[in-house]
Design a protein around this motif. Structure first.
Motif, PDB file in Angstrom:
ATOM      1  N   ASP A 132     -60.824  14.601   2.395  1.00  7.24           N
ATOM      2  CA  ASP A 132     -60.801  16.018   2.750  1.00  7.24           C
ATOM      3  C   ASP A 132     -59.962  16.282   3.990  1.00  7.24           C
ATOM      4  OD1 ASP A 132     -62.382  16.619   0.616  1.00  7.24           O
ATOM      5  OD2 ASP A 132     -64.256  16.579   1.755  1.00  7.24           O
ATOM      6  N   LYS A 133     -59.972  15.345   4.906  1.00  4.39           N
ATOM      7  CA  LYS A 133     -59.219  15.550   6.145  1.00  4.39           C
ATOM      8  C   LYS A 133     -57.723  15.610   5.868  1.00  4.39           C
ATOM      9  CE  LYS A 133     -62.534  13.497   9.355  1.00  4.39           C
ATOM     10  NZ  LYS A 133     -62.749  12.459  10.397  1.00  4.39           N
ATOM     11  N   LEU A 134     -57.258  14.764   4.973  1.00  2.00           N
ATOM     12  CA  LEU A 134     -55.838  14.791   4.636  1.00  2.00           C
ATOM     13  C   LEU A 134     -55.483  16.079   3.898  1.00  2.00           C
ATOM     14  CD1 LEU A 134     -55.113  11.102   3.569  1.00  2.00           C
ATOM     15  CD2 LEU A 134     -54.377  12.261   5.649  1.00  2.00           C
ATOM     16  N   ALA A 135     -56.392  16.526   3.045  1.00  2.00           N
ATOM     17  CA  ALA A 135     -56.142  17.778   2.330  1.00  2.00           C
ATOM     18  C   ALA A 135     -56.047  18.941   3.305  1.00  2.00           C
ATOM     19  CB  ALA A 135     -57.253  18.027   1.312  1.00  2.00           C
ATOM     20  N   GLN A 136     -56.936  18.967   4.279  1.00  2.56           N
ATOM     21  CA  GLN A 136     -56.900  20.022   5.285  1.00  2.56           C
ATOM     22  C   GLN A 136     -55.629  19.951   6.112  1.00  2.56           C
ATOM     23  OE1 GLN A 136     -60.516  19.560   7.483  1.00  2.56           O
ATOM     24  NE2 GLN A 136     -61.837  20.184   5.768  1.00  2.56           N
ATOM     25  N   SER A 137     -55.186  18.740   6.370  1.00  2.00           N
ATOM     26  CA  SER A 137     -53.944  18.559   7.120  1.00  2.00           C
ATOM     27  C   SER A 137     -52.764  19.126   6.350  1.00  2.00           C
ATOM     28  CB  SER A 137     -53.729  17.081   7.428  1.00  2.00           C
ATOM     29  OG  SER A 137     -52.477  16.871   8.048  1.00  2.00           O
ATOM     30  N   SER A 138     -52.755  18.918   5.034  1.00  2.00           N
ATOM     31  CA  SER A 138     -51.666  19.427   4.194  1.00  2.00           C
ATOM     32  C   SER A 138     -51.655  20.946   4.193  1.00  2.00           C
ATOM     33  CB  SER A 138     -51.821  18.902   2.767  1.00  2.00           C
ATOM     34  OG  SER A 138     -51.816  17.498   2.757  1.00  2.00           O
ATOM     35  N   GLU A 139     -52.828  21.536   4.128  1.00  4.88           N
ATOM     36  CA  GLU A 139     -52.915  22.988   4.197  1.00  4.88           C
ATOM     37  C   GLU A 139     -52.406  23.479   5.550  1.00  4.88           C
ATOM     38  OE1 GLU A 139     -56.205  26.626   3.986  1.00  4.88           O
ATOM     39  OE2 GLU A 139     -56.853  24.536   4.173  1.00  4.88           O
ATOM     40  N   GLN A 140     -52.744  22.765   6.592  1.00  5.81           N
ATOM     41  CA  GLN A 140     -52.315  23.143   7.931  1.00  5.81           C
ATOM     42  C   GLN A 140     -50.804  23.101   8.047  1.00  5.81           C
ATOM     43  OE1 GLN A 140     -54.481  23.727  10.995  1.00  5.81           O
ATOM     44  NE2 GLN A 140     -52.513  24.728  11.328  1.00  5.81           N
ATOM     45  N   VAL A 141     -50.175  22.062   7.473  1.00  3.65           N
ATOM     46  CA  VAL A 141     -48.717  21.942   7.517  1.00  3.65           C
ATOM     47  C   VAL A 141     -48.059  23.143   6.836  1.00  3.65           C
ATOM     48  CG1 VAL A 141     -46.740  20.622   6.654  1.00  3.65           C
ATOM     49  CG2 VAL A 141     -48.678  19.430   7.674  1.00  3.65           C
TER      50      VAL A 141
END
Length: 301
Positions: free
Chosen positions: A25-34
């Motif tokens: 989930d953390k990586l997914a959130q990071s992708s959304e943030q980018v």
């Protein structure tokens, strides 16, 4: 379809991150943030087409993400600034439908009204065209959208600006009716002209077009032989707008703005090709000139 290379590169990288780490989930959130940060970069630089593309990617790939609702609001704004008014209206409608209780839903109502008004102004603003002579359909839509905003959210920070715009639109709608009445005079459709004048007087009280509405009624009813109605309109005009140019020595001049001079061509042709006298009521320069204020909306907070 994404066109900007930077959008392609960064968004693709973001989505690949999600694809390779679907359980993280953390990586997914990071992708959304980018992706969101990329959209913010383009919004700040007024690169509306690139901002739209990035925000559309967010809407498609992160519909339930942390930035989803804010990105949808910003997409409405980006569409508007990119002159994609139909898309802005559709996006605002969708936001209202999906998030009726959102704390910023009033912004969607507000932008829907603005986009509706500007929907056909971009083209006409480049032409020497009087805005009040255009079809009033989009102005009516815009007025109704702003009315909904004020009715539902009277304490909204956008309510005061919406009220100012409604005054602007109401003046424009009233003036449009006078233009139509002037057209009916040219077509000798005097009853239709009288009805337009009466409509302005009865439905647009307080607008700068009311004096001309009364003048239209006085002129048209006189030409119809309905003297009582004509005198009644004249009486109201004299009492409330004594400086109207159609009044002469306190009485209505039924020859106002009409050229009765005959040329030698009129005599030779026995008046067959004589141009009909022009009847045109337009006193915007006297009674609160019709303004065209530059109203620039701001992005969502």
């Amino acid at each position: 379809m994404i066109k900007h290379p930077a959008v392609i590169a960064l968004v693709t990288a973001a989505l690949l991150t999600v694809g390779c780490s679907s359980n993280d989930d953390k990586l997914a959130q990071s992708s959304e943030q980018v992706t969101y940060n990329l959209a913010q970069k383009y919004l700040r630089s007024s690169n509306w087409s690139a901002a739209i593309e990035a925000l559309e990617v967010m809407e498609e790939n992160f519909p339930f993400g942390s930035y989803a609702e804010q990105a949808q609001l910003e997409l409405i704004y980006a569409y508007f600034r990119g002159n994609e008014y139909d898309a802005a209206i559709a996006s605002a409608d969708r936001f209202v439908r999906l998030h009726p209780q959102h704390r910023n839903v009033d912004y969607a109502f507000y932008m829907r009204g603005i986009a509706a008004f500007h929907n056909d102004t971009a083209f006409y603003s480049m032409l020497p065209t009087d805005i009040t002579q255009r079809d009033a359909g989009t102005a009516k839509d815009s007025f109704d959208y702003f009315a909904q905003l004020i009715d539902r959210y009277p304490d909204s920070p956008y309510a005061l600006d919406a009220q100012k715009r409604m005054i602007y639109l109401r003046n424009m709608l009233a003036r449009y009716e006078i233009h139509v009445a002037n057209y009916y005079f040219k077509r000798s459709a005097y009853l239709a002209a009288a009805n337009r004048g009466r409509y302005v007087v009865e439905n647009f009280e307080g607008t700068p077009a009311v004096p001309d509405g009364l003048a239209v009624m006085a002129q048209a009813y006189q030409m119809l032989g309905m003297d009582d109605y004509s005198k009644s309109a004249e009486k109201v005009l004299v009492k409330n707008f004594p400086n109207h140019p159609a009044l002469k020595d306190g009485k209505f001049d039924y020859r106002f703005d009409r050229d009765d001079n005959r040329t030698w061509v009129d005599y030779v042709t026995l008046g067959l090709f004589k141009r009909r006298p022009t009847i045109n009521f337009d006193t915007r320069e006297i009674y609160n000139p019709f303004y065209n204020e530059d109203l620039d909306p701001q992005p969502p907070g």
